[in-house]
Design a protein around this motif. Sequence first.
Motif, mmCIF file in Angstrom:
data_model
loop_
_atom_site.group_PDB
_atom_site.id
_atom_site.type_symbol
_atom_site.label_atom_id
_atom_site.label_comp_id
_atom_site.label_asym_id
_atom_site.label_seq_id
_atom_site.Cartn_x
_atom_site.Cartn_y
_atom_site.Cartn_z
ATOM 1 N N ARG A 141 38.485 104.705 32.991
ATOM 2 C CA ARG A 141 38.829 104.084 31.780
ATOM 3 C C ARG A 141 37.405 103.748 31.096
ATOM 4 O O ARG A 141 37.420 103.622 30.010
ATOM 5 N N ALA A 142 36.342 103.434 32.110
ATOM 6 C CA ALA A 142 35.113 102.968 31.567
ATOM 7 C C ALA A 142 34.484 104.112 30.389
ATOM 8 O O ALA A 142 33.837 103.976 29.475
ATOM 9 N N LEU A 143 34.997 105.533 30.977
ATOM 10 C CA LEU A 143 34.363 106.557 30.225
ATOM 11 C C LEU A 143 34.947 106.515 28.827
ATOM 12 O O LEU A 143 34.144 107.195 27.754
ATOM 13 N N GLU A 144 36.222 106.134 28.641
ATOM 14 C CA GLU A 144 36.754 105.990 27.138
ATOM 15 C C GLU A 144 35.869 105.047 26.171
ATOM 16 O O GLU A 144 35.663 105.462 25.086
ATOM 17 N N ILE A 145 35.430 103.920 27.057
ATOM 18 C CA ILE A 145 34.739 103.136 26.061
ATOM 19 C C ILE A 145 33.304 104.073 25.535
ATOM 20 O O ILE A 145 32.789 103.517 24.416
ATOM 21 N N LEU A 146 32.615 104.604 26.547
ATOM 22 C CA LEU A 146 31.322 105.196 26.228
ATOM 23 C C LEU A 146 31.620 106.202 25.132
ATOM 24 O O LEU A 146 30.779 106.362 24.218
ATOM 25 N N GLU A 147 32.758 107.110 25.249
ATOM 26 C CA GLU A 147 32.935 107.939 24.303
ATOM 27 C C GLU A 147 33.314 107.276 22.892
ATOM 28 O O GLU A 147 32.818 107.798 21.859
ATOM 29 N N HIS A 148 33.844 106.216 23.006
ATOM 30 C CA HIS A 148 34.117 105.216 21.775
ATOM 31 C C HIS A 148 32.744 104.968 21.020
ATOM 32 O O HIS A 148 32.795 104.409 20.059
ATOM 33 N N HIS A 149 31.696 104.587 22.012
ATOM 34 C CA HIS A 149 30.551 103.842 21.399
ATOM 35 C C HIS A 149 29.475 104.726 21.778
ATOM 36 O O HIS A 149 28.690 104.639 22.969
ATOM 37 N N PRO A 150 28.878 105.632 21.085
ATOM 38 C CA PRO A 150 27.673 106.455 21.002
ATOM 39 C C PRO A 150 26.543 105.764 21.309
ATOM 40 O O PRO A 150 25.425 106.066 21.711
ATOM 41 N N ASN A 151 26.627 104.425 20.607
ATOM 42 C CA ASN A 151 25.221 103.512 20.642
ATOM 43 C C ASN A 151 25.179 102.697 21.900
ATOM 44 O O ASN A 151 24.485 102.042 22.001
ATOM 45 N N MET A 152 25.996 103.016 22.813
ATOM 46 C CA MET A 152 25.702 102.323 24.116
ATOM 47 C C MET A 152 24.767 103.235 25.118
ATOM 48 O O MET A 152 25.157 104.326 25.304
ATOM 49 N N HIS A 153 23.658 102.681 25.394
ATOM 50 C CA HIS A 153 22.645 103.792 25.827
ATOM 51 C C HIS A 153 22.504 103.350 27.441
ATOM 52 O O HIS A 153 21.825 104.012 27.910
ATOM 53 N N SER A 154 22.707 102.177 27.668
ATOM 54 C CA SER A 154 22.288 101.541 29.060
ATOM 55 C C SER A 154 23.503 101.238 29.813
ATOM 56 O O SER A 154 24.285 100.462 29.226
ATOM 57 N N VAL A 155 23.637 101.483 31.151
ATOM 58 C CA VAL A 155 24.612 100.998 31.904
ATOM 59 C C VAL A 155 24.764 99.529 32.012
ATOM 60 O O VAL A 155 25.677 98.708 31.837
ATOM 61 N N LYS A 156 23.579 99.275 32.551
ATOM 62 C CA LYS A 156 23.114 97.629 32.811
ATOM 63 C C LYS A 156 23.184 96.849 31.498
ATOM 64 O O LYS A 156 23.724 95.625 31.688
ATOM 65 N N GLU A 157 22.533 97.214 30.581
ATOM 66 C CA GLU A 157 22.390 96.395 29.161
ATOM 67 C C GLU A 157 23.429 96.198 28.170
ATOM 68 O O GLU A 157 23.741 95.438 27.716
ATOM 69 N N HIS A 158 24.280 97.496 28.277
ATOM 70 C CA HIS A 158 25.372 97.736 27.240
ATOM 71 C C HIS A 158 26.601 97.601 27.944
ATOM 72 O O HIS A 158 27.689 96.756 27.765
#
Length: 253
Positions: A141-158
């Motif tokens: 389900r975390a992949l859904e969030i990344l798909e929705h947020h192209p401005n997330m660049h870092s796993v640790k920071e974002h």
Amino acid sequence: ERPKPLLPVGNRPLISYPLRMLESAGFQDVIVVTSGEEVHKSVCKFVESYTGKMHVQVVSTETTGSADALRAIAHKITYENFMVVSGDLICDVSISSLVVSHCSREAMLTSVLKPIKNLTDPEVTIRTDLRDSHLYLFSRRALEILEHHPNMHSVKEHLVPYLILRQVAGNRPVAKKADPLTEDKPDEVGASPLVADEATPENVSNNPSQDKLARFTHIALPSLSGCFVHILPETTYCQRVNSLVFYGDANRE
């Protein structure tokens, strides 16, 4: 010059350590993400000589952020849960129990932390008990969030802070704030920058961490079970080889 993943540590390539850790835990499929043509060729050549039980494929991306890399290979991830581990991590912990715990909880995120000593300075004291080991288990389900947020660049920071904040905030939206990465730069269809839901007095926070993540839109995830941490025993060796000092330490230890 050898690329970092192939630097020798204890007469073995650095990348062989996380691969061995994953294989010992029973993983069957591994995707190694590289950046840069020369690094990609070198890692591919090493993987060709791999004789273990896992199926290992090497994928090259033009991105440098860890979340960007994860987003780029999302279509290749077919399991309900997956692990993200830094290619320079040397860790002697058995992760089998970690995988079982993550799956049994149906967790969104399980992060591994290592206890560290307090850092002191004549002028200031920094108190930090735990260090991020750059080893994460995620629900698909975390992949859904990344798909929705192209401005997330870092796993640790974002991504990780966002998931934790969503767990704390529940269904309440984060305070509205324009994304500095997209402000004044509308996308091709003229959409507004990604912002959270309208701010109200009860959801505006003075927490800097929350404000930092407020640029990401809230996604309703009713099946979210939560975020968990696994704290390693102090005697466990777990260290990223991400500096010359740590590279020297790894070869001595």
